[in-house]
Design a protein around this motif. Structure first.
Motif, PDB file in Angstrom:
ATOM      1  N   HIS A  29       0.978  -1.143  -0.001  1.00  9.63           N
ATOM      2  CA  HIS A  29      -0.045  -0.162  -0.060  1.00  9.63           C
ATOM      3  C   HIS A  29       0.794   1.375   0.109  1.00  9.63           C
ATOM      4  CE1 HIS A  29      -3.827  -2.150  -0.080  1.00  9.63           C
ATOM      5  NE2 HIS A  29      -3.466  -2.670   1.401  1.00  9.63           N
ATOM      6  N   ALA A  30       1.874   1.351   0.593  1.00 10.72           N
ATOM      7  CA  ALA A  30       2.945   2.422   0.670  1.00 10.72           C
ATOM      8  C   ALA A  30       3.526   2.756  -0.679  1.00 10.72           C
ATOM      9  CB  ALA A  30       3.925   2.241   1.874  1.00 10.72           C
ATOM     10  N   ASN A  31       3.821   1.444  -1.226  1.00  9.89           N
ATOM     11  CA  ASN A  31       4.521   1.883  -2.644  1.00  9.89           C
ATOM     12  C   ASN A  31       3.423   2.050  -3.539  1.00  9.89           C
ATOM     13  OD1 ASN A  31       7.043   1.476  -2.051  1.00  9.89           O
ATOM     14  ND2 ASN A  31       6.749  -0.820  -2.131  1.00  9.89           N
ATOM     15  N   PHE A  32       2.025   1.751  -3.396  1.00 12.27           N
ATOM     16  CA  PHE A  32       0.922   1.903  -4.402  1.00 12.27           C
ATOM     17  C   PHE A  32       0.876   3.452  -4.864  1.00 12.27           C
ATOM     18  CE2 PHE A  32      -3.427   3.236  -5.095  1.00 12.27           C
ATOM     19  CZ  PHE A  32      -3.668   2.610  -6.172  1.00 12.27           C
ATOM     20  N   GLU A  33       1.048   4.306  -3.745  1.00 12.84           N
ATOM     21  CA  GLU A  33       0.874   5.918  -3.981  1.00 12.84           C
ATOM     22  C   GLU A  33       2.130   6.288  -4.571  1.00 12.84           C
ATOM     23  OE1 GLU A  33      -1.767   7.532  -3.462  1.00 12.84           O
ATOM     24  OE2 GLU A  33      -2.750   6.009  -2.817  1.00 12.84           O
ATOM     25  N   ALA A  34       3.275   5.777  -4.295  1.00 10.28           N
ATOM     26  CA  ALA A  34       4.402   6.231  -4.813  1.00 10.28           C
ATOM     27  C   ALA A  34       4.377   5.821  -6.449  1.00 10.28           C
ATOM     28  CB  ALA A  34       5.767   5.432  -4.315  1.00 10.28           C
ATOM     29  N   ARG A  35       3.874   4.617  -6.918  1.00 10.66           N
ATOM     30  CA  ARG A  35       3.851   4.129  -8.048  1.00 10.66           C
ATOM     31  C   ARG A  35       2.643   4.819  -8.799  1.00 10.66           C
ATOM     32  NH1 ARG A  35       2.640  -0.923  -5.956  1.00 10.66           N
ATOM     33  NH2 ARG A  35       0.507  -0.873  -6.959  1.00 10.66           N
ATOM     34  N   GLN A  36       1.594   5.518  -8.223  1.00  7.56           N
ATOM     35  CA  GLN A  36       0.622   6.282  -8.930  1.00  7.56           C
ATOM     36  C   GLN A  36       1.257   7.512  -9.295  1.00  7.56           C
ATOM     37  OE1 GLN A  36      -1.934   4.208 -10.007  1.00  7.56           O
ATOM     38  NE2 GLN A  36      -0.814   3.097  -8.608  1.00  7.56           N
ATOM     39  N   GLN A  37       1.875   8.276  -8.534  1.00  6.35           N
ATOM     40  CA  GLN A  37       2.553   9.588  -8.527  1.00  6.35           C
ATOM     41  C   GLN A  37       3.602   9.449  -9.507  1.00  6.35           C
ATOM     42  OE1 GLN A  37       2.397  12.636  -7.405  1.00  6.35           O
ATOM     43  NE2 GLN A  37       0.229  11.641  -6.426  1.00  6.35           N
ATOM     44  N   ALA A  38       4.421   8.374  -9.590  1.00  3.50           N
ATOM     45  CA  ALA A  38       5.536   7.972 -10.791  1.00  3.50           C
ATOM     46  C   ALA A  38       4.723   7.899 -11.980  1.00  3.50           C
ATOM     47  CB  ALA A  38       6.135   6.676 -10.471  1.00  3.50           C
ATOM     48  N   VAL A  39       3.816   7.220 -12.263  1.00  5.43           N
ATOM     49  CA  VAL A  39       3.328   6.992 -13.777  1.00  5.43           C
ATOM     50  C   VAL A  39       2.403   8.468 -14.007  1.00  5.43           C
ATOM     51  CG1 VAL A  39       3.029   4.575 -13.929  1.00  5.43           C
ATOM     52  CG2 VAL A  39       0.974   5.647 -12.883  1.00  5.43           C
ATOM     53  N   GLN A  40       1.868   9.045 -12.940  1.00  4.63           N
ATOM     54  CA  GLN A  40       1.388  10.393 -13.526  1.00  4.63           C
ATOM     55  C   GLN A  40       2.467  11.478 -13.823  1.00  4.63           C
ATOM     56  OE1 GLN A  40      -1.777  11.155 -13.145  1.00  4.63           O
ATOM     57  NE2 GLN A  40      -1.459  13.420 -14.045  1.00  4.63           N
ATOM     58  N   ARG A  41       3.695  11.352 -13.337  1.00  7.69           N
ATOM     59  CA  ARG A  41       4.828  12.222 -13.632  1.00  7.69           C
ATOM     60  C   ARG A  41       5.135  11.990 -15.009  1.00  7.69           C
ATOM     61  NH1 ARG A  41       6.413  13.625  -8.305  1.00  7.69           N
ATOM     62  NH2 ARG A  41       4.991  15.159  -7.768  1.00  7.69           N
ATOM     63  N   GLY A  42       5.216  10.585 -15.449  1.00 16.32           N
ATOM     64  CA  GLY A  42       5.577  10.384 -16.690  1.00 16.32           C
ATOM     65  C   GLY A  42       4.709  10.566 -17.787  1.00 16.32           C
ATOM     66  N   ALA A  43       3.299  10.352 -17.432  1.00 12.64           N
ATOM     67  CA  ALA A  43       2.249  10.863 -18.362  1.00 12.64           C
ATOM     68  C   ALA A  43       2.092  12.615 -18.455  1.00 12.64           C
ATOM     69  CB  ALA A  43       1.023  10.401 -17.641  1.00 12.64           C
ATOM     70  N   GLU A  44       2.618  13.279 -17.455  1.00 13.08           N
ATOM     71  CA  GLU A  44       2.920  14.699 -17.670  1.00 13.08           C
ATOM     72  C   GLU A  44       4.124  15.145 -18.602  1.00 13.08           C
ATOM     73  OE1 GLU A  44       3.112  15.797 -13.198  1.00 13.08           O
ATOM     74  OE2 GLU A  44       0.913  15.447 -12.919  1.00 13.08           O
ATOM     75  N   VAL A  45       5.131  14.340 -18.356  1.00  9.83           N
ATOM     76  CA  VAL A  45       6.007  14.648 -19.525  1.00  9.83           C
ATOM     77  C   VAL A  45       5.560  14.385 -20.679  1.00  9.83           C
ATOM     78  CG1 VAL A  45       8.399  13.801 -20.284  1.00  9.83           C
ATOM     79  CG2 VAL A  45       7.955  14.121 -17.784  1.00  9.83           C
ATOM     80  N   PHE A  46       4.966  13.474 -21.215  1.00  6.06           N
ATOM     81  CA  PHE A  46       4.621  12.986 -22.274  1.00  6.06           C
ATOM     82  C   PHE A  46       3.532  13.939 -22.912  1.00  6.06           C
ATOM     83  CE2 PHE A  46       1.723  10.853 -25.264  1.00  6.06           C
ATOM     84  CZ  PHE A  46       2.516  10.732 -26.549  1.00  6.06           C
ATOM     85  N   LYS A  47       2.678  14.260 -21.912  1.00  2.82           N
ATOM     86  CA  LYS A  47       1.513  15.516 -22.307  1.00  2.82           C
ATOM     87  C   LYS A  47       2.045  16.638 -22.775  1.00  2.82           C
ATOM     88  CE  LYS A  47      -2.548  17.615 -20.429  1.00  2.82           C
ATOM     89  NZ  LYS A  47      -2.327  18.837 -19.733  1.00  2.82           N
ATOM     90  N   SER A  48       2.999  17.162 -21.897  1.00  3.47           N
ATOM     91  CA  SER A  48       3.673  18.500 -22.166  1.00  3.47           C
ATOM     92  C   SER A  48       4.385  18.505 -23.470  1.00  3.47           C
ATOM     93  CB  SER A  48       4.414  18.825 -21.182  1.00  3.47           C
ATOM     94  OG  SER A  48       5.739  18.233 -20.873  1.00  3.47           O
ATOM     95  N   THR A  49       4.961  17.394 -23.779  1.00  2.00           N
ATOM     96  CA  THR A  49       5.699  17.264 -25.151  1.00  2.00           C
ATOM     97  C   THR A  49       4.863  17.097 -26.405  1.00  2.00           C
ATOM     98  OG1 THR A  49       7.535  16.139 -23.899  1.00  2.00           O
ATOM     99  CG2 THR A  49       7.665  15.916 -26.124  1.00  2.00           C
ATOM    100  N   VAL A  50       3.634  16.279 -26.136  1.00  2.00           N
ATOM    101  CA  VAL A  50       3.047  16.146 -27.312  1.00  2.00           C
ATOM    102  C   VAL A  50       2.175  17.345 -27.624  1.00  2.00           C
ATOM    103  CG1 VAL A  50       0.874  15.014 -26.275  1.00  2.00           C
ATOM    104  CG2 VAL A  50       1.392  14.428 -28.584  1.00  2.00           C
ATOM    105  N   GLU A  51       1.826  18.018 -26.536  1.00  2.00           N
ATOM    106  CA  GLU A  51       1.102  19.597 -26.759  1.00  2.00           C
ATOM    107  C   GLU A  51       2.039  20.307 -27.412  1.00  2.00           C
ATOM    108  OE1 GLU A  51      -1.278  19.936 -22.621  1.00  2.00           O
ATOM    109  OE2 GLU A  51       0.449  20.661 -22.428  1.00  2.00           O
ATOM    110  N   ALA A  52       3.201  20.310 -27.349  1.00  2.00           N
ATOM    111  CA  ALA A  52       4.420  21.116 -27.967  1.00  2.00           C
ATOM    112  C   ALA A  52       4.512  20.972 -29.246  1.00  2.00           C
ATOM    113  CB  ALA A  52       5.801  21.265 -27.165  1.00  2.00           C
ATOM    114  N   VAL A  53       4.480  19.575 -29.721  1.00  4.52           N
ATOM    115  CA  VAL A  53       4.471  19.218 -31.050  1.00  4.52           C
ATOM    116  C   VAL A  53       3.171  18.960 -31.814  1.00  4.52           C
ATOM    117  CG1 VAL A  53       6.908  18.134 -30.739  1.00  4.52           C
ATOM    118  CG2 VAL A  53       4.722  16.859 -30.731  1.00  4.52           C
TER     119      VAL A  53
END
Length: 144
Positions: A29-53
């Motif tokens: 359960h402790a790692n669950f929240e960290a995993r959710q934050q991690a995949v969210q950060r990865g998605a944010e990186v892609f979203k900002s890049t795809v918005e730019a192009v």
């Protein structure tokens, strides 16, 4: 003969399986929240890049990228903008198929014969190292 006298610190041996199960559950359960934050950060990186192009006409498509969080441990970056009018898919023989309305504009630009053909896939492929770096760093920092 029962091992009532044997213990592992403060936990009697007979209670060890339940204690381990509890410990592993807490860890998961402790790692669950960290995993959710991690995949969210990865998605944010892609979203900002795809918005730019994203190809710009009115700019509405570039502003329509969203991160979908429906599933655990997964994020989908999609676009809510739909093509105006009817879109016809090509059939296998190259002729025009039936007309459809409400087709996502990202699909039209990604899969049709136009200068933007495959821009989303190319963007992901080029950004993949940064996405995984963001995920790795977030997990390493405990979800922060």
């Amino acid at each position: 003969m029962a091992n009532k006298g044997i213990s592992t610190g403060h936990i009697p041996l007979g209670e060890l399986p339940d204690a381990l199960t509890g410990l592993l559950t807490d860890f998961q359960h402790a790692n669950f929240e960290a995993r959710q934050q991690a995949v969210q950060r990865g998605a944010e990186v892609f979203k900002s890049t795809v918005e730019a192009v994203t190809p710009r006409d009115t700019g509405e498509m570039a502003q329509s990228w969203q991160i979908k969080t429906k599933y655990k441990d997964r994020r989908y970056v999609g676009n809510t903008r739909v093509a105006s009018g009817d879109v016809r898919r090509k059939t296998k023989d190259g002729s025009k198929g039936e007309a459809r309305s409400g087709v996502p504009l990202s699909n039209v630009l990604e899969y049709s014969d136009n200068p933007h053909d495959g821009f989303i896939r190319r963007c992901f492929d080029e950004t993949e190292p940064q996405i995984f770096e963001a995920i790795k760093n977030t997990i390493k920092n405990g979800g922060k």
